[in-house]
Write an enzyme that holds these catalytic residues in place. Structure first.
Site, PDB file in Angstrom:
ATOM      1  N   GLY A 337       0.623  -1.394  -0.195  1.00 45.77           N
ATOM      2  CA  GLY A 337       0.012  -0.105  -0.185  1.00 45.77           C
ATOM      3  C   GLY A 337       0.839   1.323  -0.115  1.00 45.77           C
ATOM      4  CB  CYS A 342      -0.931   1.663  -3.687  1.00 40.34           C
ATOM      5  SG  CYS A 342       0.623   0.718  -4.432  1.00 40.34           S
ATOM      6  CG  ASP A 375       7.842  -2.902  -4.204  1.00 37.10           C
ATOM      7  OD1 ASP A 375       8.023  -1.925  -4.966  1.00 37.10           O
ATOM      8  OD2 ASP A 375       7.366  -3.925  -4.597  1.00 37.10           O
ATOM      9  N   GLY A 397       8.918   2.800  -8.661  1.00 37.47           N
ATOM     10  CA  GLY A 397       7.995   2.802  -9.868  1.00 37.47           C
ATOM     11  C   GLY A 397       7.857   4.300 -10.279  1.00 37.47           C
ATOM     12  N   GLY A 425      -2.685  -2.832 -10.037  1.00 38.05           N
ATOM     13  CA  GLY A 425      -4.084  -3.090  -9.695  1.00 38.05           C
ATOM     14  C   GLY A 425      -5.002  -2.338 -10.067  1.00 38.05           C
ATOM     15  NE  ARG A 437       2.105  -6.550  -8.951  1.00 37.83           N
ATOM     16  CZ  ARG A 437       3.061  -6.194  -9.466  1.00 37.83           C
ATOM     17  NH1 ARG A 437       3.483  -6.420 -10.779  1.00 37.83           N
ATOM     18  NH2 ARG A 437       3.825  -5.361  -8.716  1.00 37.83           N
ATOM     19  CD  GLU A 452      -6.219  -4.727  -3.828  1.00 37.81           C
ATOM     20  OE1 GLU A 452      -5.212  -4.547  -3.311  1.00 37.81           O
ATOM     21  OE2 GLU A 452      -6.813  -5.671  -3.624  1.00 37.81           O
ATOM     22  CB  SER A 507      11.522  18.513   6.483  1.00 36.50           C
ATOM     23  OG  SER A 507      12.026  18.050   7.585  1.00 36.50           O
TER      24      SER A 507
HETATM   25  P1  XMP Z   1       5.758   3.762  -6.507  1.00 38.54           P
HETATM   26  O1  XMP Z   1       5.718   4.610  -4.914  1.00 38.54           O
HETATM   27  O2  XMP Z   1       7.373   3.653  -6.403  1.00 38.54           O
HETATM   28  O3  XMP Z   1       5.416   2.307  -5.988  1.00 38.54           O
HETATM   29  O4  XMP Z   1       5.373   4.441  -7.570  1.00 38.54           O
HETATM   30  C1  XMP Z   1       5.613   1.287  -7.039  1.00 38.54           C
HETATM   31  C2  XMP Z   1       5.059  -0.101  -6.378  1.00 38.54           C
HETATM   32  O5  XMP Z   1       3.808  -0.025  -6.048  1.00 38.54           O
HETATM   33  C3  XMP Z   1       3.261  -1.448  -5.906  1.00 38.54           C
HETATM   34  N1  XMP Z   1       2.142  -1.323  -6.889  1.00 38.54           N
HETATM   35  C4  XMP Z   1       1.094  -1.524  -6.542  1.00 38.54           C
HETATM   36  N2  XMP Z   1       0.342  -1.541  -5.192  1.00 38.54           N
HETATM   37  N3  XMP Z   1      -2.025  -1.244  -6.268  1.00 38.54           N
HETATM   38  C5  XMP Z   1      -0.986  -1.186  -5.201  1.00 38.54           C
HETATM   39  O6  XMP Z   1      -1.491  -1.450  -3.908  1.00 38.54           O
HETATM   40  C6  XMP Z   1      -1.387  -1.312  -7.452  1.00 38.54           C
HETATM   41  O7  XMP Z   1      -2.166  -1.165  -8.280  1.00 38.54           O
HETATM   42  C7  XMP Z   1      -0.031  -1.248  -7.757  1.00 38.54           C
HETATM   43  N4  XMP Z   1       0.684  -1.220  -8.795  1.00 38.54           N
HETATM   44  C8  XMP Z   1       2.044  -1.294  -8.052  1.00 38.54           C
HETATM   45  C9  XMP Z   1       4.370  -2.252  -6.463  1.00 38.54           C
HETATM   46  O8  XMP Z   1       4.853  -2.871  -5.614  1.00 38.54           O
HETATM   47  C10 XMP Z   1       5.348  -1.412  -7.011  1.00 38.54           C
HETATM   48  O9  XMP Z   1       6.758  -1.778  -7.266  1.00 38.54           O
END
Ligand code: XMP
Length: 519
Positions: A337, A342, A375, A397, A425, A437, A452, A507
């Protein structure tokens, strides 16, 4: 002096005092800050090397997320060239994922040990079809007979549709006109030897390597040799395997068959094919890694491919880490999350803010002898520094999705340039294949239970090289402030303190009209 130290220790605490004192409260990156320590280390002298498994060494602890708007071969190549690792996503047909891995593994070699060869009685049209199917970015091929003996070289300028009906034997430069080098002449520094050859032979760009029976044993290309020679002089150390090929990872899912059972045969076959293409690590990527299906998948891969490094996740508990480690994972992804796209916490009401999750996971990982990666949720280099005080690498990401190396078209909206960035998701991504997934079937996604993740846009950013250089510079600054010369010292020297909302405002930049950003 002793009293002053005592004061520091009381307020700025190491992980094992700080996190237990906050038990019951979940903290993330902006909730804490790190205290500075005496340092005789300059940021540029710090090392960012990390070892995820015995065979998986990175010189930059950053992994690009296995998401369909983040990592395909251009991103995986560019991040490995910068010392990190790309995980090719699985929202594509399995055959295409194999080609993506091939593109990374074939991108730059010292000596290409298994050059793609053609036979003399094939048609140029067949070669064009091969290039199309395997998405090769090169067009020159050695020509060999059934026993592997070198017969010639098919030059790239003859591999054109207008010559499709001509035979390879008609178009190739024959053996007697080719310069070659004997395998045994390559003892010592093979790249330096090839580099000298290309300097001495004006206009020659390919150098086949043969054995005493004139069988093809490898191929040098001038562009690869030049890049490697340059690399040796540069500070950035690409992440490579023992054959000097760039590292590449691929995500796999806990695929189920029509009766809802784990499709063991298909998983084994696909992972086997990934290995044949040279994949260095597979990532069993799911939203809920502490589950039977994921455990069974990891166990299956571990039993079938005992030496293949496995990343698995995602979990946020000590028990989750222990479970995946027992199933055979080497590296565990921590994060439920936190991602910028997400909605798991909003939709399902679950997930743990990252720093607390990382601390708990790090304790279980140390006990189980596995590594962890942080992650999601990273939006600035300072977050990476904090993550690396507990984890062995980070997965990004959103931070990388605006780079030209990420998949997807650039679009212009009101004079600004954007690229698509979507959660795996999100409805659209699940329809494209990632439903498993999140524990759903793709056909469910139309009447979908609950997405999600969201579909979003990222402003187009600089090239990956520039973005990573900024991030690496930030991490090195953090290490300089803590007097940590490497990532293991960063972990042992980290001292944490909580930040209040007023501290968080302090900050960031404040009370100014910003005219130029820091980046
Ligand atoms: P950032 O913050 O770097 O996060 O953009 C990338 C990570 O988010 C996860 N991920 C998801 N988690 N719903 C979720 O709850 C999603 O649709 C989703 N898509 C990606 C994943 O772990 C990724 O590396």
């Amino acid at each position: 002096m002793a009293d002053v130290r005592h004061l520091d220790e009381e307020f700025y605490r190491p992980a094992d005092l700080f996190f237990p004192s906050q038990a019951g409260t979940a903290l993330t990156y902006d909730d804490v800050t790190l205290a500075t320590l005496h340092s005789n280390i300059l940021p540029r002298d710090t090392s960012l090397e990390t070892r995820l498994t015995d065979r998986l060494h990175l010189s930059l602890p950053i992994i690009s997320a296995d998401m369909d708007t983040v990592t395909e071969s251009p991103m995986a190549i560019a991040i490995a060239q910068n010392g990190g690792l790309g995980l090719i996503h699985y929202n594509m047909p399995e055959r295409q994922q194999l080609s993506e891995v091939s593109r990374v593994k074939n991108s730059v070699h010292g000596l290409i040990q298994e050059p793609i060869k053609v036979e003399p009685d094939r048609f140029i049209g067949d070669v064009l079809a091969l290039i199309e199917e395997r998405r090769f970015s090169f067009r020159t091929f050695p020509v060999v007979d059934g026993e592997g003996k070198l017969l010639g070289l098919l030059p790239g300028h003859t591999v054109r549709p207008r010559y499709a009906s001509r035979k390879v034997s008609e178009a190739m430069t024959p053996r007697e006109q080719l310069h070659t080098i004997r395998e045994k002449e390559l003892a010592g520094d093979a790249i330096a030897r090839a580099d000298r050859f290309f300097t001495e032979h004006l206009g020659i760009h390919k150098l086949p390597v043969v054995d005493d029976e004139d069988r093809l044993r490898g191929l040098f290309t001038v562009s690869d040799v030049e890049r490697i020679t340059q690399e040796r002089r540069s500070l950035v150390k690409p992440a490579r395997d023992e054959n000097f090929r760039l590292l590449c990872g691929a995500a796999v899912s806990a695929t189920r068959n029509s009766t809802g059972e784990l499709d063991r045969e298909r998983i084994v076959q696909h992972v086997g094919e990934l290995l044949e293409r040279g994949v260095d690590v597979v990532a069993v990527s799911t939203a809920h890694g502490y589950s039977s299906g994921v455990g069974e998948t990891v166990r299956l891969i571990r039993e079938t491919f005992p030496d293949l490094p496995i990343i698995a996740g995602n979990v946020t508990s000590g028990a989750g880490v222990e479970f995946l480690a027992e199933c055979g994972a080497d590296v565990i992804k921590i994060g439920q999350g936190p991602g910028s796209i997400c909605t798991t916490r909003t939709v399902a009401g679950v997930g743990i803010p990252q720093l607390t999750a990382l601390y708990v996971a790090s304790k279980a990982a140390a006990r189980a002898g596995v590594r962890i990666v942080a992650d999601g949720g990273i939006s600035k280099s300072g977050d990476i520094v904090k993550a690396l005080t507990l984890a062995d690498a980070v997965i990004c990401g959103g931070l990388l999705a605006g780079c030209p190396e990420a998949p997807g078209q650039i679009m212009e909206i009101n004079g600004k340039l954007y690229k698509q960035y979507r959660g795996m998701g999100s409805l659209a991504a699940m329809k494209a294949g990632s439903a498993a997934r999140y524990g759903h079937e793709s056909k469910d996604s139309v009447r979908k239970i609950a997405a999600e993740g969201v579909e979003a846009l990222k402003e187009v950013s600089s090239s990956l090289d520039v973005v990573l250089a900024q991030l690496a510079g930030g991490i090195q600054s953090g290490m300089g402030y803590l007097g940590a010369v490497n990532l293991s010292e960063l972990k042992s020297r980290a001292r944490y303190v909580r930040v209040t909302p007023a501290g968080q405002r302090e900050s960031g930049t404040h009370d100014i009209v910003e005219v130029k950003t820091g980046s």
